[in-house]
Design a protein around this motif. Structure first.
Motif, PDB file in Angstrom:
ATOM      1  N   ARG A 210      31.964  -8.961 -13.081  1.00 55.01           N
ATOM      2  CA  ARG A 210      30.888  -7.989 -12.731  1.00 55.01           C
ATOM      3  C   ARG A 210      29.863  -9.869 -12.527  1.00 55.01           C
TER       4      ARG A 210
ATOM      5  N   VAL B 291      32.881  -7.692  -8.201  1.00 59.19           N
ATOM      6  CA  VAL B 291      33.772  -5.989  -8.195  1.00 59.19           C
ATOM      7  C   VAL B 291      32.947  -6.298  -6.786  1.00 59.19           C
TER       8      VAL B 291
ATOM      9  N   PRO C  64      40.739  -4.683 -13.931  1.00 58.23           N
ATOM     10  CA  PRO C  64      39.330  -3.070 -13.633  1.00 58.23           C
ATOM     11  C   PRO C  64      39.790  -2.911 -12.931  1.00 58.23           C
ATOM     12  N   ARG C  65      39.989  -1.974 -12.782  1.00 58.10           N
ATOM     13  CA  ARG C  65      40.530  -0.829 -10.771  1.00 58.10           C
ATOM     14  C   ARG C  65      39.177  -1.077 -10.335  1.00 58.10           C
ATOM     15  N   GLU C  66      38.159  -1.465 -10.919  1.00 58.93           N
ATOM     16  CA  GLU C  66      36.730  -1.137  -9.988  1.00 58.93           C
ATOM     17  C   GLU C  66      36.138  -1.421  -9.162  1.00 58.93           C
TER      18      GLU C  66
ATOM     19  N   LEU D 206      36.333  -6.556 -17.083  1.00 56.84           N
ATOM     20  CA  LEU D 206      35.469  -6.304 -16.303  1.00 56.84           C
ATOM     21  C   LEU D 206      34.587  -7.408 -16.130  1.00 56.84           C
TER      22      LEU D 206
END
Length: 98
Positions: free
Chosen positions: A6, A11, A53-55, A2
């Protein structure tokens, strides 16, 4: 993962080429090490899938980017391996008449 997503802006804007490259290298590396450890290589790829990450829909867009590579490069390789399984020990006279 993650943090890297970022830092590279993956993302917000979708996965960058650097992020996709890191994921592929991590996937191959973990598959290699799990195979060396005596566990199926698929388990290493599964672990990479867990840590992505699923974000922000990152996992979905990453999957969409990798689908083309998998279907064009890896699927024919797997099909060729399935085709070759067991053919080296069989009687080749059924394939070649004459």
């Amino acid at each position: 993962m993650l943090w890297l997503a970022r830092k590279t802006g993956s993302v917000e804007n979708g996965p960058t080429m650097f992020y996709v490259t890191v994921v592929i290298l991590l996937l191959c590396g973990l598959a290699f090490f799990t195979d060396i450890a005596g566990v199926n290589a698929i388990f290493g790829a599964f672990l990479v899938g867990i840590v992505v990450p699923r974000e922000g829909g990152l996992a979905v867009t990453l999957t969409e980017k990798l689908e083309d590579m998998v279907s064009i490069i890896f699927l024919p390789l797997v099909a060729q391996q399935w085709y070759n399984v067991g053919l080296h020990d069989c009687d080749h006279s059924i394939f070649f008449h004459g």
